[in-house]
Design an enzyme around this catalytic site. Structure first.
Site, PDB file in Angstrom:
ATOM      1  N   CYS A  93       0.750  -1.198  -0.019  1.00 15.27           N
ATOM      2  CA  CYS A  93      -0.086   0.039   0.166  1.00 15.27           C
ATOM      3  C   CYS A  93       0.601   1.309  -0.113  1.00 15.27           C
ATOM      4  CB  CYS A  93      -0.919  -0.031   1.388  1.00 15.27           C
ATOM      5  SG  CYS A  93      -2.063  -1.168   1.176  1.00 15.27           S
TER       6      CYS A  93
ATOM      7  N   HIS B  65      -2.653   7.502   3.435  1.00 15.86           N
ATOM      8  CA  HIS B  65      -3.255   6.152   2.979  1.00 15.86           C
ATOM      9  C   HIS B  65      -4.387   5.723   3.408  1.00 15.86           C
ATOM     10  CE1 HIS B  65      -3.491   2.195   1.174  1.00 15.86           C
ATOM     11  NE2 HIS B  65      -3.356   1.717   2.337  1.00 15.86           N
TER      12      HIS B  65
ATOM     13  N   ASN C  35      -9.929   0.750   0.103  1.00 20.97           N
ATOM     14  CA  ASN C  35      -8.554   0.985   0.112  1.00 20.97           C
ATOM     15  C   ASN C  35      -8.259   0.334  -1.111  1.00 20.97           C
ATOM     16  OD1 ASN C  35      -5.882   0.301   0.485  1.00 20.97           O
ATOM     17  ND2 ASN C  35      -5.786  -0.787   2.474  1.00 20.97           N
TER      18      ASN C  35
HETATM   19  O1  UT7 Z   1      -3.497  -1.201   3.639  1.00 19.31           O
HETATM   20  C1  UT7 Z   1      -2.739  -2.222   3.976  1.00 19.31           C
HETATM   21  C2  UT7 Z   1      -2.700  -2.117   5.509  1.00 19.31           C
HETATM   22  N1  UT7 Z   1      -3.606  -2.703   6.216  1.00 19.31           N
HETATM   23  C3  UT7 Z   1      -4.421  -2.118   7.273  1.00 19.31           C
HETATM   24  O2  UT7 Z   1      -3.704  -1.125   7.832  1.00 19.31           O
HETATM   25  C4  UT7 Z   1      -5.359  -2.902   7.821  1.00 19.31           C
HETATM   26  C5  UT7 Z   1      -5.171  -2.934   9.461  1.00 19.31           C
HETATM   27  N2  UT7 Z   1      -6.105  -3.622  10.151  1.00 19.31           N
HETATM   28  C6  UT7 Z   1      -7.338  -3.029  10.051  1.00 19.31           C
HETATM   29  O3  UT7 Z   1      -7.905  -2.112   9.592  1.00 19.31           O
HETATM   30  C7  UT7 Z   1      -8.433  -3.894  10.934  1.00 19.31           C
HETATM   31  O4  UT7 Z   1      -7.761  -4.646  11.957  1.00 19.31           O
HETATM   32  C8  UT7 Z   1      -9.498  -4.690  10.197  1.00 19.31           C
HETATM   33  C9  UT7 Z   1     -10.435  -3.676   9.687  1.00 19.31           C
HETATM   34  C10 UT7 Z   1      -8.741  -5.733   9.468  1.00 19.31           C
HETATM   35  C11 UT7 Z   1     -10.187  -5.274  11.470  1.00 19.31           C
HETATM   36  O5  UT7 Z   1     -10.763  -4.627  12.409  1.00 19.31           O
HETATM   37  P1  UT7 Z   1     -10.367  -4.977  13.836  1.00 19.31           P
HETATM   38  O6  UT7 Z   1     -11.416  -4.103  14.729  1.00 19.31           O
HETATM   39  O7  UT7 Z   1      -9.265  -5.217  14.224  1.00 19.31           O
HETATM   40  O8  UT7 Z   1     -11.475  -6.397  13.958  1.00 19.31           O
HETATM   41  P2  UT7 Z   1     -10.923  -7.836  14.685  1.00 19.31           P
HETATM   42  O9  UT7 Z   1     -10.187  -8.526  13.317  1.00 19.31           O
HETATM   43  O10 UT7 Z   1     -10.176  -7.966  15.823  1.00 19.31           O
HETATM   44  O11 UT7 Z   1     -12.130  -8.677  14.458  1.00 19.31           O
HETATM   45  C12 UT7 Z   1     -13.455  -8.145  15.604  1.00 19.31           C
HETATM   46  C13 UT7 Z   1     -14.394  -9.297  15.561  1.00 19.31           C
HETATM   47  C14 UT7 Z   1     -14.230 -10.693  15.336  1.00 19.31           C
HETATM   48  O12 UT7 Z   1     -15.077 -11.487  16.143  1.00 19.31           O
HETATM   49  P3  UT7 Z   1     -14.978 -12.137  17.554  1.00 19.31           P
HETATM   50  O13 UT7 Z   1     -13.686 -12.817  17.362  1.00 19.31           O
HETATM   51  O14 UT7 Z   1     -14.507 -10.744  18.262  1.00 19.31           O
HETATM   52  O15 UT7 Z   1     -16.219 -12.765  17.846  1.00 19.31           O
HETATM   53  C15 UT7 Z   1     -14.447 -10.862  13.887  1.00 19.31           C
HETATM   54  O16 UT7 Z   1     -14.498 -12.250  13.444  1.00 19.31           O
HETATM   55  O17 UT7 Z   1     -15.228  -8.742  14.376  1.00 19.31           O
HETATM   56  C16 UT7 Z   1     -15.140  -9.964  13.678  1.00 19.31           C
HETATM   57  N3  UT7 Z   1     -15.265  -9.630  11.937  1.00 19.31           N
HETATM   58  C17 UT7 Z   1     -16.562  -9.033  11.552  1.00 19.31           C
HETATM   59  N4  UT7 Z   1     -17.716  -9.066  11.882  1.00 19.31           N
HETATM   60  C18 UT7 Z   1     -18.677  -8.386  10.986  1.00 19.31           C
HETATM   61  C19 UT7 Z   1     -14.204  -9.310  11.231  1.00 19.31           C
HETATM   62  N5  UT7 Z   1     -14.884  -8.987  10.243  1.00 19.31           N
HETATM   63  C20 UT7 Z   1     -16.099  -8.491  10.248  1.00 19.31           C
HETATM   64  C21 UT7 Z   1     -16.954  -8.320   9.288  1.00 19.31           C
HETATM   65  N6  UT7 Z   1     -18.282  -8.118   9.758  1.00 19.31           N
HETATM   66  N7  UT7 Z   1     -16.801  -7.976   8.085  1.00 19.31           N
END
Ligand code: UT7
Length: 332
Positions: free
Chosen positions: A115, A256, A286
């Protein structure tokens, strides 16, 4: 001899027509508009749906827009540098396909810094221009992210979109506008948290890799998030301090667009008001190497000659970096 500065003379862009909304995604995976808006800040993204079309086609449209806006003959371009993680093919470089499709005599090659690709490419390009080796060059960030997104993986599929943005760079010796400074970093240990498992020389494609869905983006979201907020905030601060810029003298931050929460964190660190920050993640998602030029394209009319602009990125690698430039023109 006067110092040569690399100056952005114009911006062009293209996004495909198809709009993939959170509502449509909610019918494909177990997610909701509320979750995506709260955790990432994306409402919709563009997707290239046409069969037989690839990243180079997005790039060609962005460059056509750029050439038309800047009244530039494609034959005048010496060099096309393409930043992408979704090349049309493993080889040849997408830049070669772009120059061919546009009938240019320019040479070209690709850069992959995840990215961070556009900023890394722009930094590289500035040195080509400053050296006097090229007179007119194009840096294009172009991505068909939908080609490597697993639309059964709810943790990844809401994030990415397709699009392309391009800038025209030329030399200038006045020193009042152009690319002033940049700082780039990488840490290969980050590969574990963001990569494509198969398809490269480490794990060539096979029935097994396809069955295991290993040709898609793999991301440990929280680990990437933690590094992204710290690295982007730190490098943005570093580049501002080194150039004597504060929240008053800085006119625009172009971050970004990976997550609205990451952008908000960087803005808070710099105490920057919302109106100085370019954000398009809500409507384009993104777009990886295309986020920065797509922001420039949308905000072009608002920027004024001499404006102090900071670019800030983080991506796969890990890679991250910041750049300071003085905007070169007013748009009527
Ligand atoms: O551009 C390149 C660099 N990339 C980035 O900078 C991305 C950086 N990371 C992020 O932006 C975030 O970590 C994400 C957007 C990818 C994810 O958000 P998060 O707040 O870190 O969520 P998480 O992965 O910790 O998941 C939290 C919960 C989980 O459920 P449990 O285990 O708490 O029950 C996931 O299974 O949210 C769940 N989950 C979703 N729920 C509904 C994950 N994806 C989804 C979804 N809809 N799409």
């Amino acid at each position: 001899m006067d110092k040569i500065y690399a100056v952005i003379k114009g911006v062009g862009a293209y996004v495909p027509d198809y709009v993939l909304t959170n509502e449509e995604l909610s019918q494909m995976v177990d997610t909701s508009d509320e979750w995506i808006m709260t955790r990432i800040g994306i409402k919709e993204r563009r997707i290239l749906k046409e069969d037989g079309k690839a990243t180079s086609d997005l790039a060609v449209k962005a460059i056509e827009n750029l050439l038309q806006k800047t009244n530039t003959d494609p034959q005048e371009i010496d060099f096309v540098l393409c930043a992408t993680v979704t090349p049309d093919m493993q080889f040849p470089a997408t830049a070669n396909l772009i120059t061919h499709k546009l009938g240019m005599k320019a040479f070209g090659f690709d850069m992959n810094a995840g990215c961070s690709g556009f900023l890394f490419a722009l930094a590289n390009a500035s040195k080509w221009v400053e050296s006097g080796a090229v007179k007119k060059m194009i840096v294009v960030g172009a991505e068909k992210m939908s080609s490597i997104v697993d639309y059964t993986d709810r943790a990844v599929c809401p994030i990415f979109g397709d699009g392309a943005g391009a800038v025209l760079l030329e030399p200038d010796t006045k020193g009042d506008v152009g690319i002033m400074d940049f700082q780039l970093y990488s840490n290969g240990d980050g590969w574990k948290n963001l990569h494509q498992k198969a398809g490269g020389s480490l794990k060539p494609p096979s029935h097994e890799t396809v069955d295991a869905r290993e040709h898609y983006i793999y991301q440990e979201g929280q680990a990437v998030y933690k590094h992204a907020v710290i690295c982007m905030a730190d490098v943005t601060k570093e580049i501002c301090e080194r150039n004597g810029l504060d929240n008053n003298s800085l006119d625009w931050l172009i971050p970004h667009q990976a997550n609205k929460r990451i952008i908000d964190f960087v803005a808070q660190t710099l105490k920057l008001p919302a109106e100085k920050i370019m954000i398009n993640i809500d409507h384009f998602g993104n777009t990886t190497a295309a986020t920065l030029p797509l922001c420039m394209w949308e905000w072009e009319k608002k920027m004024k000659k001499g404006d102090n602009v900071i670019l800030s990125v983080f991506g796969a690698g890990f890679t991250w970096g910041g750049m300071y430039l003085k905007w070169a023109y007013d748009t009527k």
